[in-house]
Design a protein around this motif. Structure first.
Motif, mmCIF file in Angstrom:
data_model
loop_
_atom_site.group_PDB
_atom_site.id
_atom_site.type_symbol
_atom_site.label_atom_id
_atom_site.label_comp_id
_atom_site.label_asym_id
_atom_site.label_seq_id
_atom_site.Cartn_x
_atom_site.Cartn_y
_atom_site.Cartn_z
ATOM 1 N N SER A 115 0.841 -1.186 -0.180
ATOM 2 C CA SER A 115 -0.067 -0.119 0.141
ATOM 3 C C SER A 115 0.902 1.235 0.029
ATOM 4 C CB SER A 115 -0.934 0.027 1.182
ATOM 5 O OG SER A 115 -1.865 1.147 1.083
ATOM 6 N N THR A 116 0.190 2.233 0.480
ATOM 7 C CA THR A 116 1.172 3.579 0.554
ATOM 8 C C THR A 116 0.910 4.459 1.831
ATOM 9 O OG1 THR A 116 1.284 5.658 -0.622
ATOM 10 C CG2 THR A 116 -0.729 4.641 -1.009
ATOM 11 N N ILE A 117 1.946 5.136 2.146
ATOM 12 C CA ILE A 117 1.627 6.114 3.188
ATOM 13 C C ILE A 117 0.791 7.335 2.974
ATOM 14 C CG2 ILE A 117 3.787 5.516 4.158
ATOM 15 C CD1 ILE A 117 5.107 8.142 3.087
ATOM 16 N N ALA A 118 0.489 7.373 1.712
ATOM 17 C CA ALA A 118 -0.411 8.615 1.128
ATOM 18 C C ALA A 118 -1.931 8.126 1.944
ATOM 19 C CB ALA A 118 -0.638 8.557 -0.212
ATOM 20 N N VAL A 119 -2.131 7.010 2.430
ATOM 21 C CA VAL A 119 -3.523 6.639 2.809
ATOM 22 C C VAL A 119 -3.814 7.694 4.211
ATOM 23 C CG1 VAL A 119 -3.741 4.194 2.159
ATOM 24 C CG2 VAL A 119 -2.690 4.813 4.325
ATOM 25 N N TYR A 120 -2.579 8.218 4.814
ATOM 26 C CA TYR A 120 -2.713 9.024 5.926
ATOM 27 C C TYR A 120 -3.338 10.350 5.561
ATOM 28 C CZ TYR A 120 -0.282 5.251 8.371
ATOM 29 O OH TYR A 120 0.259 3.915 8.836
ATOM 30 N N GLY A 121 -3.015 11.001 4.488
ATOM 31 C CA GLY A 121 -3.208 12.233 4.272
ATOM 32 C C GLY A 121 -2.536 13.093 4.850
ATOM 33 N N ASP A 122 -2.864 14.233 5.066
ATOM 34 C CA ASP A 122 -2.063 15.492 5.811
ATOM 35 C C ASP A 122 -2.457 15.496 7.248
ATOM 36 O OD1 ASP A 122 -0.774 16.178 3.446
ATOM 37 O OD2 ASP A 122 -2.333 17.648 2.753
ATOM 38 N N VAL A 123 -1.580 14.820 8.033
ATOM 39 C CA VAL A 123 -2.086 14.866 9.536
ATOM 40 C C VAL A 123 -0.812 15.310 10.364
ATOM 41 C CG1 VAL A 123 -3.480 12.878 9.149
ATOM 42 C CG2 VAL A 123 -1.088 12.605 9.675
ATOM 43 N N GLY A 125 1.464 15.212 14.129
ATOM 44 C CA GLY A 125 2.099 14.563 15.105
ATOM 45 C C GLY A 125 2.500 13.087 14.532
ATOM 46 N N ALA A 126 2.875 12.219 15.396
ATOM 47 C CA ALA A 126 3.268 10.944 14.852
ATOM 48 C C ALA A 126 2.339 10.113 14.434
ATOM 49 C CB ALA A 126 3.919 10.293 16.360
ATOM 50 N N ILE A 127 2.791 9.535 13.112
ATOM 51 C CA ILE A 127 1.897 8.710 12.331
ATOM 52 C C ILE A 127 1.953 7.161 12.867
ATOM 53 C CG2 ILE A 127 1.333 8.080 9.966
ATOM 54 C CD1 ILE A 127 2.363 11.084 9.338
ATOM 55 N N THR A 128 1.036 6.533 13.293
ATOM 56 C CA THR A 128 1.441 5.074 13.496
ATOM 57 C C THR A 128 0.110 4.433 12.641
ATOM 58 O OG1 THR A 128 -0.182 5.274 15.351
ATOM 59 C CG2 THR A 128 1.916 5.609 15.975
ATOM 60 N N GLU A 129 0.216 3.019 12.759
ATOM 61 C CA GLU A 129 -0.663 2.354 11.838
ATOM 62 C C GLU A 129 -2.186 2.241 12.399
ATOM 63 O OE1 GLU A 129 3.591 0.529 11.244
ATOM 64 O OE2 GLU A 129 2.239 1.338 13.124
ATOM 65 N N GLU A 130 -2.244 2.558 13.429
ATOM 66 C CA GLU A 130 -3.849 2.696 14.000
ATOM 67 C C GLU A 130 -4.484 4.151 13.874
ATOM 68 O OE1 GLU A 130 -1.085 1.734 15.757
ATOM 69 O OE2 GLU A 130 -1.376 -0.380 15.416
ATOM 70 N N MET A 131 -3.785 4.997 13.164
ATOM 71 C CA MET A 131 -4.509 6.138 12.832
ATOM 72 C C MET A 131 -5.572 6.150 11.867
ATOM 73 S SD MET A 131 -1.415 9.032 12.697
ATOM 74 C CE MET A 131 -2.529 10.055 12.688
ATOM 75 N N LEU A 133 -7.501 7.007 8.758
ATOM 76 C CA LEU A 133 -7.173 7.180 7.413
ATOM 77 C C LEU A 133 -7.806 8.392 6.952
ATOM 78 C CD1 LEU A 133 -6.320 3.676 5.999
ATOM 79 C CD2 LEU A 133 -4.850 5.143 7.533
ATOM 80 N N GLN A 134 -7.071 9.475 6.426
ATOM 81 C CA GLN A 134 -7.764 10.612 5.730
ATOM 82 C C GLN A 134 -7.144 10.978 4.597
ATOM 83 O OE1 GLN A 134 -9.479 13.492 8.820
ATOM 84 N NE2 GLN A 134 -7.829 12.340 10.120
ATOM 85 N N PRO A 135 -6.926 10.120 3.627
ATOM 86 C CA PRO A 135 -6.268 10.254 2.268
ATOM 87 C C PRO A 135 -6.802 11.657 1.503
ATOM 88 C CG PRO A 135 -7.633 8.441 1.853
ATOM 89 C CD PRO A 135 -7.638 8.964 3.282
ATOM 90 N N SER A 265 11.773 11.652 10.312
ATOM 91 C CA SER A 265 10.079 11.276 9.825
ATOM 92 C C SER A 265 9.336 11.396 11.164
ATOM 93 C CB SER A 265 10.206 9.877 9.176
ATOM 94 O OG SER A 265 8.926 9.336 9.148
ATOM 95 N N ARG A 266 7.832 11.515 10.928
ATOM 96 C CA ARG A 266 7.043 11.436 11.974
ATOM 97 C C ARG A 266 6.270 10.170 11.848
ATOM 98 N NH1 ARG A 266 3.182 14.253 10.957
ATOM 99 N NH2 ARG A 266 3.292 14.990 9.178
ATOM 100 N N ILE A 267 6.644 9.291 10.720
ATOM 101 C CA ILE A 267 6.275 7.951 10.391
ATOM 102 C C ILE A 267 6.692 7.062 11.270
ATOM 103 C CG2 ILE A 267 5.659 6.225 8.871
ATOM 104 C CD1 ILE A 267 5.323 8.449 6.800
ATOM 105 N N SER A 268 5.879 6.441 12.187
ATOM 106 C CA SER A 268 6.671 5.239 13.092
ATOM 107 C C SER A 268 6.700 4.078 12.487
ATOM 108 C CB SER A 268 5.621 5.204 14.375
ATOM 109 O OG SER A 268 6.101 4.120 15.028
ATOM 110 N N THR A 269 7.844 3.366 12.730
ATOM 111 C CA THR A 269 8.001 2.132 12.021
ATOM 112 C C THR A 269 8.574 1.160 13.289
ATOM 113 O OG1 THR A 269 10.564 2.452 11.644
ATOM 114 C CG2 THR A 269 9.050 2.982 9.830
ATOM 115 N N ARG A 270 8.088 1.382 14.420
ATOM 116 C CA ARG A 270 8.441 0.746 15.457
ATOM 117 C C ARG A 270 7.544 -0.837 15.333
ATOM 118 N NH1 ARG A 270 10.015 0.418 20.726
ATOM 119 N NH2 ARG A 270 8.727 -0.873 22.206
ATOM 120 N N LYS A 271 6.541 -0.831 14.812
ATOM 121 C CA LYS A 271 5.821 -1.868 14.932
ATOM 122 C C LYS A 271 6.478 -2.997 13.791
ATOM 123 C CE LYS A 271 0.996 -3.526 13.819
ATOM 124 N NZ LYS A 271 -0.368 -3.078 13.350
#
Length: 307
Positions: A115-123, A125-131, A133-135, A265-271
């Motif tokens: 998929s793509t990180i574009a699914v998050y849209g413009d948000v 703070g920190a970006i986690t997979e549970e956010m 989605l506002q593309p 980056s604000r995108i978390s890759t911890r998971k």
């Protein structure tokens, strides 16, 4: 483990993925949807299976006893036109549903979906997979819908999945190229002493992931990350102005320091780090140098062929 790759013809990601699967001794085949009027599935050049519909794909999956489908058969949504982007999105969604149906019919265990990180849209703070989605971009909207279909097929039919959210993936691995990323096209312009195209004043920060790091995330997903979504993203991001400067320095074999450290980056890759044991291994400057070398080698190969 027996794997089928959809849409793998002349795809950079598929080429690199097949190479890595071979190194790991993983059996794989490639399948694409037939655009002609063929009435049966056939084995075509380069060992690519073709299919017309869900039933034919299901037959291919069953005949080859496929355990996992890596679904790369998504066309890029490049148009800013509402109608054109809708048509491209509709085609991608329809293809994904067909693949899901075939997987269920053939009792395939798992599907892996880039998929793509574009699914998050413009948000903020920190970006986690549970956010939520506002593309904003059409590509993000299309991928969001495809993700939802995949997750619903898991709920309804028990089809396992791993969804990998990638940024811009770059890196040339072969002469045959259907579509260049902004990195490859910029490198070629710099090499040819042509002015690079920079949009939005070149100030907007973007993430760029080298193709080998993207492939490694897919390989890790074969046995890990069951029914989970992962951000697969480098730690830093760069503006196109910075990208052009890094490319120019690399092409001219200059040493640079200040541009090596991109904005964090604000995108978390911890998971992904915990569950997939994945970390980006190729720093951006190294990825640029590798891509420049590959482009030059491919150009030399083409020139030798034409002589």
């Amino acid at each position: 483990m027996r794997v089928l790759i959809t849409g793998g013809q002349k795809s950079e990601m598929a080429s690199a993925l097949k190479e890595q699967l071979s190194k790991n001794n993983v059996y794989y085949i490639v399948a694409r949807k037939q655009q002609g009027n063929s009435v049966i599935s056939t084995l075509v050049q380069d060992d690519i299976y073709t299919f017309l519909n869900v039933m034919e794909l299901a037959d291919i999956l069953m005949e080859n006893q496929i355990d996992c489908v890596i679904h790369l058969s998504n066309k890029p949504i490049t148009s800013n036109s509402m109608k054109d982007s809708f048509d491209q999105s509709e085609e991608n969604i329809a293809c994904t549903i067909e693949v899901l149906e075939a997987c269920v019919q053939a009792n395939v265990h798992k599907i892996i979906f880039p998929s793509t990180i574009a699914v998050y849209g413009d948000v903020d703070g920190a970006i986690t997979e549970e956010m939520l989605l506002q593309p904003v971009l059409f590509e993000g909207l299309s991928k969001k819908l495809e993700e939802k279909y995949i997750q619903n097929y898991h709920i309804l039919y028990g089809l396992s999945y791993t969804i990998l959210r990638f940024p811009i993936v770059y890196g040339v691995s072969s002469v045959h190229k259907l579509r260049e990323s902004v990195i490859e096209s910029t490198i070629k312009k710099v090499i040819e002493n042509r002015p690079p195209i920079v949009f939005d004043n070149g100030e907007q920060k973007k993430h760029f992931l080298y193709i080998s790091d993207a492939v490694q995330a897919i390989i890790s997903s074969l046995k890990n990350g069951e029914n989970q979504v992962f951000n697969i993203c480098p730690e830093e991001k760069y503006s196109m102005k910075e990208v052009v400067s890094i490319i120019q320095s690399s092409v001219n074999e200059e040493v640079f320091h200040s541009l090596e450290e991109g904005e964090k980056s604000r995108i978390s890759t911890r998971k992904a780090q915990i569950d997939l044991k994945w970390n980006a291994q190729v720093p951006f400057s190294n990825g640029i140098r590798l891509t420049i070398e590959n482009i030059k080698q491919n150009d030399d190969q083409i020139n030798r062929t034409l002589k």
